[in-house]
Design an enzyme around this catalytic site. Structure first.
Site, PDB file in Angstrom:
ATOM      1  N   SER A   1      54.673  33.841  51.927  1.00 45.87           N
ATOM      2  CA  SER A   1      55.508  34.689  52.771  1.00 45.87           C
ATOM      3  C   SER A   1      55.058  34.591  54.223  1.00 45.87           C
ATOM      4  CB  SER A   1      55.394  36.145  52.315  1.00 45.87           C
ATOM      5  OG  SER A   1      56.017  37.016  53.235  1.00 45.87           O
TER       6      SER A   1
ATOM      7  N   TYR B   1      49.440  43.166  50.785  1.00 43.76           N
ATOM      8  CA  TYR B   1      50.436  42.110  50.636  1.00 43.76           C
ATOM      9  C   TYR B   1      50.246  41.050  51.725  1.00 43.76           C
ATOM     10  CZ  TYR B   1      54.899  39.706  50.271  1.00 43.76           C
ATOM     11  OH  TYR B   1      55.855  38.744  50.127  1.00 43.76           O
TER      12      TYR B   1
END
Length: 155
Positions: A134, A147
Site C-alpha cells: 500500500s 497498518y
C-alpha cells in the site's frame, strides 16, 4: 491456446486479491485461493470446480507453510504466488490491542508466506512472487500507525 499457469492468491476473499483471483479464473488458469473466510472463498469459486480453495489464516505461523505446500501439490505445482492478504484498523486513540492483529497479519503472517514462496521457488528452480502492499507504507496514515508501519515493512 493461452498458457495455463498455476497461481495461488493469498488474500483472495476481498479487495485486490479477490479481483485478481476472479480474473485468473476467467482467464483459465489453475487457481488456488487462500483466505480466512470460507464463505467468501466459496463465492469466488462458485461455478468453477477447478478452483482449489484453502481456508487458512496466515497468522497460523506453525501451519501456513504446510497448508500452502499441500495446496501447491493439489494444484500440480506453482508458477506464481500473489501475496495480498492484509488487515488494518483506524486507531486514532492508539489502542495497542487494535494494533496486534495488523502486526500479526501484515508482518508475521506476510513474512511466513513470503519466506515459504521464496523457498519453494528456489527449490523448484523457477516461479514468481508478487506482493501487493500500500502507498500507506510510503506516506503513512496518521490514524492507522500499525497498518502504515506494516506496509512500510512489506515494501
Amino acid at each position: 491456446m493461452k498458457q495455463q499457469n498455476k497461481i495461488i492468491v493469498v488474500g483472495a476473499t476481498s479487495g485486490l486479491g479477490r479481483m485478481l483471483a476472479e480474473r485468473y479464473i476467467r482467464d483459465g488458469h489453475v487457481v488456488g485461493i487462500v483466505g480466512r473466510r470460507g464463505d467468501k472463498l466459496a463465492e469466488v469459486a462458485k461455478g468453477h470446480s477447478e478452483v482449489h480453495c484453502l481456508k487458512a489464516d496466515v497468522t497460523d505461523i506453525s501451519q501456513i507453510a504446510v497448508h500452502l505446500s499441500a495446496l501447491a501439490g493439489e494444484m500440480g505445482g506453482l508458477d506464481l504466488l500473489v501475496l495480498c492478504s492484509g488487515v488494518g484498523r483506524m486507531n486514532p486513540d492508539l489502542d495497542y490491542g487494535l494494533e496486534l492483529p495488523t502486526v500479526d497479519t501484515n508482518v508475521r503472517g506476510w513474512t511466513a508466506v513470503a519466506d515459504w514462496a521464496f523457498s519453494f521457488f528456489m527449490q523448484q528452480g523457477y516461479g514468481h512472487l508478487a506482493a501487493i502492499s500500500s502507498v500507506a507504507g510510503i506516506r503513512g496514515l496518521a490514524p492507522a500507525p500499525a497498518y502504515s508501519a506494516s506496509k512500510a515493512y512489506q515494501i
